[in-house]
Design an enzyme around this catalytic site. Structure first.
Site, short mmCIF file in Angstrom:
data_model
loop_
_atom_site.label_atom_id
_atom_site.label_comp_id
_atom_site.label_asym_id
_atom_site.label_seq_id
_atom_site.Cartn_x
_atom_site.Cartn_y
_atom_site.Cartn_z
N HIS A 60 -9.77 1.47 4.55
CA HIS A 60 -8.54 1.62 5.32
C HIS A 60 -8.80 2.58 6.49
O HIS A 60 -9.54 3.55 6.35
CB HIS A 60 -7.42 2.14 4.43
N GLU A 90 -7.14 4.87 7.67
CA GLU A 90 -6.84 6.29 7.38
C GLU A 90 -8.03 6.96 6.69
O GLU A 90 -8.29 8.14 6.90
CB GLU A 90 -5.56 6.37 6.54
N GLU A 118 -5.84 -4.94 10.49
CA GLU A 118 -4.87 -3.86 10.69
C GLU A 118 -5.19 -3.14 12.00
O GLU A 118 -5.99 -2.19 12.01
CB GLU A 118 -4.95 -2.87 9.54
N GLY A 142 4.82 1.38 4.80
CA GLY A 142 6.14 2.01 4.74
C GLY A 142 7.23 1.14 4.12
O GLY A 142 7.97 1.60 3.24
N ASN A 162 0.86 -1.18 0.00
CA ASN A 162 0.00 0.00 0.00
C ASN A 162 0.90 1.23 0.00
O ASN A 162 1.51 1.56 1.02
CB ASN A 162 -0.89 -0.02 1.25
N LYS A 199 0.04 4.24 -0.31
CA LYS A 199 -0.67 5.39 0.28
C LYS A 199 -0.49 6.64 -0.60
O LYS A 199 -0.39 6.51 -1.81
CB LYS A 199 -0.19 5.60 1.71
N SER A 211 2.99 -1.91 10.31
CA SER A 211 4.41 -1.82 10.65
C SER A 211 5.22 -3.08 10.41
O SER A 211 6.15 -3.39 11.15
CB SER A 211 4.58 -1.36 12.11
P1 PGA Z 1 2.48 0.43 7.64
O1 PGA Z 1 1.06 0.57 6.92
O2 PGA Z 1 3.10 -0.85 7.15
O3 PGA Z 1 3.26 1.64 7.20
O4 PGA Z 1 2.23 0.41 9.11
C1 PGA Z 1 0.25 -0.55 6.72
C2 PGA Z 1 -1.10 -0.10 6.20
O5 PGA Z 1 -1.62 0.92 6.65
O6 PGA Z 1 -1.68 -0.75 5.31
#
Ligand code: PGA
Length: 256
Positions: free
Chosen positions: A96, A98, A169, A238, A10, A12, A216
């Site tokens: 998601h 977010e 998540e 990330g 992802n 983002k 993460s």
């Molecule tokens: P992250 O994001 O690996 O940066 O924590 C995962 C996600 O939100 O899908």
């Protein structure tokens, strides 16, 4: 029983168009050793068509980070599932955290988006669920997962050839740099699986669902997520922006 695993990136809103093209090229060059759709990348809307052109001839799958529930019409700013398919996407991330936080998406909207994606042949929704820190601290996680699954999936009919990916998540782990303990993720996945079994029956869950973990994941902690019974793959934020790190993560999960 183990099923084919999947590792999804992802990206983002972290890359420009030029950066997305560069990363797609790098991924195409490095990920030569995977089966069709074992590895999926989800660029922003703007980059999807260009990235699709770049990854032609590879086994990498393409996904979007969001979708609108209507097919066509006066919905400024929105993109439908069939438009995403036309642009080369097979996968769509839905709900998601977010988007739930910044765009006020709720599970009624998520339910409609899920239906819209399933209505387009061969498309696969990736439905995100997960508790926040407060819910975890007060021991409400299992209930929250149960409730989010009910809201997103009640009334959905899963046809034989359809696939649904549920991404667990935990909101507090996303972007925090610290993934949850693999055993805790495995347990949460078991709760999700049992809830889905209740809703759809064990056979459907076994054949048509995958439950993946996101939050993460990186090159240092991924090893703990390999070989767990209830984890069918990963959603990586990330760490997917660095092609070498992402390759390491994918190898750990997908290669024996
Ligand atoms: P992250 O994001 O690996 O940066 O924590 C995962 C996600 O939100 O899908």
């Amino acid at each position: 029983m183990s099923k084919n695993k999947i590792v999804i990136a992802n990206w983002k809103m972290k890359l420009t168009l030029a950066e997305s093209k560069k990363l797609a090229q790098d991924v195409k060059e490095k990920f030569t050793n995977f089966s069709e759709d074992e590895v999926v990348i989800c660029p922003n809307f703007l980059s999807i068509c260009e990235v699709n052109n770049i990854i032609q001839g590879s086994t990498i799958g393409l996904g979007a980070q969001d979708v609108f529930w209507e097919e066509l019409g006066a919905y400024s700013g929105e993109v439908s599932a069939s438009m995403l398919k036309e642009a080369g996407c097979k996968y769509v991330i839905i709900g998601h955290s977010e988007r739930r936080k910044f765009l006020m998406e709720n599970y009624e909207m998520i339910h409609k988006e899920l239906k819209a994606v399933l209505a387009v042949e061969n498309m696969v929704p990736i439905v995100c669920i997960g508790e926040n820190w407060d819910e975890r601290k007060t021991d409400r996680r299992d209930y929250v997962l149960f409730e989010q699954l009910q809201q997103a999936l009640t009334g959905i009919e899963v046809k034989d050839n359809q696939e649904i990916i549920v991404a667990y998540e935990p909101i507090w782990a996303i972007g925090s740099g610290t993934a949850i303990e693999p055993a805790e993720a495995d347990y949460a996945h078991k709760i999700i699986r049992l809830t889905l079994n209740d809703m759809f029956g064990e056979d459907v869950v076994e054949n048509n669902f995958k439950i993946i973990y996101g939050g993460s994941i990186n090159k240092d902690n991924v090893v703990g997520f390999n070989g767990l019974d209830n984890i069918d793959g990963l959603l990586v934020g990330g760490a997917s922006l660095n092609p070498d790190e992402f390759l390491h993560v994918a190898n750990k999960i997908l290669k024996k």
